[in-house]
Design an enzyme around this catalytic site. Sequence first.
Site, PDB file in Angstrom:
ATOM      1  N   ASP A  35      -1.811   2.303  -4.548  1.00  0.00           N
ATOM      2  CA  ASP A  35      -3.262   2.531  -3.874  1.00  0.00           C
ATOM      3  C   ASP A  35      -4.524   1.507  -4.565  1.00  0.00           C
ATOM      4  O   ASP A  35      -4.166   1.064  -5.437  1.00  0.00           O
ATOM      5  CB  ASP A  35      -3.810   4.122  -4.359  1.00  0.00           C
ATOM      6  N   HIS A  66       0.806  -1.206   0.025  1.00  0.00           N
ATOM      7  CA  HIS A  66      -0.068   0.158   0.073  1.00  0.00           C
ATOM      8  C   HIS A  66       0.680   1.312   0.114  1.00  0.00           C
ATOM      9  O   HIS A  66       0.384   2.323  -0.408  1.00  0.00           O
ATOM     10  CB  HIS A  66      -1.170  -0.111   1.226  1.00  0.00           C
TER      11      HIS A  66
END
Length: 481
Positions: free
Chosen positions: A458, A454
Amino acid sequence: MARAYVVGGVAVARSAFAGTSGSRVGIQRGFANAGVRPFSAAANLPPHQELGMPSLSPTMTEGGIASFKKKVGDKVDPGDVLCEIETDKATMEMESMESGYLAKILLPAGSQNVPVGQGVMVICEEEGDIGAFADYVSAGIAPAPPTGLEAKAPAAAAPAPPAAAAAAPAAAPQAAAPKAPAAEGLRIIASPLAKRLARELGVPLEGITGTGENARVTKADVLAAQARGHTGAAATQAAGATGVDGSMFFPDFTDMPVKMVQKITAQRLTESKQQIPHYYLSVDVQMDKLMKVRAALNKSQEKSGVKLSVTDFIVKASALSLMQVPAVNSSWQGDTVRRYHSADISIAVQTEHGLMVPIVKDADSKGLKHVSSDIKALALKARDNKLAPADYTGGTFTISNLGMMGVKQFAAIVNPPQAAILAVGSAEKRVIPGKAEGTYEEGSFMCATISCDHRVVDGAVAAQWLAAFKKYMEDPMTMLL
């Protein structure tokens, strides 16, 4: 098996002399830091060369010695295999490209966790000088090869101070000595029947004096201990206080040695799971059209022996999706995110030697036929333990396919420094609405799950990548454009 050469006192991977697949050509930098001392006549010894544990990949900091192919006194010629080195990825043969005689083996076969540069063996020039090295002790870990500026330093500055040179041999055995087991004195010798009976009765073996051969605890000893009130509760307290191995409460077992590949894989995957913020997205891909295209292509190439697999299409679709959504083709560098301009696809392959991850280089610019041949060649080399560092070093994205084993869906662990890995499950038949209203037909669907870092990718970006992957897989003719 891949090989490394000792060239002028430096161990170099064979792949360093050859260009890699595609347009990649040149020396693989970082493979030549071998920690090898050149021929020297220091310390009143005849001219000799100490060979250290070589660094055979950019990520290698330590290695193991699988076996020696030469023994003390043997003549060494160019091309002779000196030993087999267990790296963090594979077992490689180390060859010599200079002549001499093996004068001393500094570490025994089977040694593990040997730091890069630690002395492994000594080569001398003359056969008559071998005896002079009977008491030779390594000076420890060799320094890294000098830079261009260091190489130009005055020769007078090269010798180390006498005090430091004298202290080094004394410190070396301590560095190379194996770690002693912490609780060796607490080991309990008992017969299998005694262990099983003690487990069933809740009687701890700790504290029981064995009457069998070599103080071995027998069935009679366990029964006598139970009669004395030697209870399981006391065993738990004793184990906590003395650190006694609790394996006595388990069935009979065999401890298997951990190979270097397994150890490094475990270490890196643990670090990945602990340090990388994972998240997972899944999509169902309809495979009917792809299977028809695959069958047609295989039939047209039958005479040439080409046979495309589903994995070939998955690799190609993944590479093209990385070019369409380049943010996924990246890696976390701390202060920056590095974005790669081509797709080097790592493919997880399970072998008897451990988990291997060879790489299909430039998969985005290769046709399906070329991708297929690369995968087959790499898989064969992985199973034969013949991967060279260039075959598994790098990679920008990984694919793990367990579909052929009947696994429906799973989530894989990100392979750092990459930012994503695709887990592919098996295809299954489903009933879906037909083209005409009120009708139904059968369809084949495969579940694909992407695991992402992450920090780099995204959720919306990963969803875009999955959409592109699904489009290529469900309309495979677009891969051929």
